[in-house]
Design a protein around this motif. Structure first.
Motif, PDB file in Angstrom:
ATOM      1  N   PRO A  38       1.186  -1.574  -0.144  1.00 22.56           N
ATOM      2  CA  PRO A  38       0.143  -0.501  -0.547  1.00 22.56           C
ATOM      3  C   PRO A  38       1.003   0.839  -0.058  1.00 22.56           C
ATOM      4  N   SER A  60      -5.429   0.048  -3.665  1.00 23.83           N
ATOM      5  CA  SER A  60      -4.789  -0.062  -2.083  1.00 23.83           C
ATOM      6  C   SER A  60      -5.644   0.864  -1.675  1.00 23.83           C
ATOM      7  N   SER A  61      -5.993   1.014  -0.349  1.00 18.61           N
ATOM      8  CA  SER A  61      -7.011   1.410   0.854  1.00 18.61           C
ATOM      9  C   SER A  61      -6.994   2.676   1.358  1.00 18.61           C
ATOM     10  N   LEU A 110     -12.562   1.089   6.843  1.00 18.39           N
ATOM     11  CA  LEU A 110     -11.535   0.921   5.781  1.00 18.39           C
ATOM     12  C   LEU A 110     -12.376   0.134   4.627  1.00 18.39           C
ATOM     13  N   GLU A 112     -10.676  -1.154   0.799  1.00 15.45           N
ATOM     14  CA  GLU A 112     -10.148  -1.652   0.389  1.00 15.45           C
ATOM     15  C   GLU A 112     -11.007  -1.192  -1.402  1.00 15.45           C
ATOM     16  N   TYR A 144     -15.212  -4.023   1.217  1.00 13.01           N
ATOM     17  CA  TYR A 144     -15.418  -3.360   2.672  1.00 13.01           C
ATOM     18  C   TYR A 144     -16.750  -4.493   3.507  1.00 13.01           C
TER      19      TYR A 144
END
Length: 150
Positions: A38, A60-61, A110, A112, A144
């Motif tokens: 990442p 990415s995230s 979070l 991604e 998610y």
């Protein structure tokens, strides 16, 4: 800190473009989705921002900073702002006419992503986070709460 980040982003970009194998079937979209970490992916996003690039494939995230109202002009898009580990923010525009909405999305969560980065003055937009029904574009996705959305 920003100067160090910019230098690192330029170094990554120089290495990527200078040592790429020519003649490997170049695509009009720069692909960095295979980036191993990442940190490297976020450096590439920072480079794309500093160089005002468009059409950069990224994976990415980030953490949801803010959930925005849907964009209902034309194709409908669920919109939210992600904060990346490098301090940047990007807008995610997820087409909910082609892919399911991220149910229950909240700030602090979070997400991604795999999509296409497009420069704008506020940090950039990630789009194409869904399948392409015509098969002319690489499929993107969002992840998610353990569920894949595409």
């Amino acid at each position: 800190m920003m100067r160090l980040l910019l230098v690192a982003a330029i170094a990554v970009g120089y290495t990527f473009f200078h040592f790429s194998q020519p003649g490997q079937g170049a695509s009009p979209v720069a692909d960095v989705s295979a980036t191993s970490t990442p940190v490297a992916a976020n450096q590439r996003i920072a480079q794309a921002f500093s160089q005002r690039e468009h059409g950069v494939a990224v994976q990415s995230s980030g953490v949801v900073r803010k959930v925005l109202p849907d964009d209902n002009d034309g194709s409908r898009h669920q919109r939210f702002i992600l904060g990346l580990e490098n301090g940047m923010t990007v807008l995610v525009a997820h087409n909910i006419d082609l892919a399911p909405r991220l149910a229950g999305l909240q700030a602090g969560e979070l997400v991604e992503f795999n999509g296409i980065y497009e420069w704008n003055a506020k940090g950039g937009v990630i789009h194409w986070t869904h399948h392409d029904p015509r098969g002319r574009h690489a499929d993107g996705w969002l992840r998610y709460q353990g569920r894949l959305y595409q």
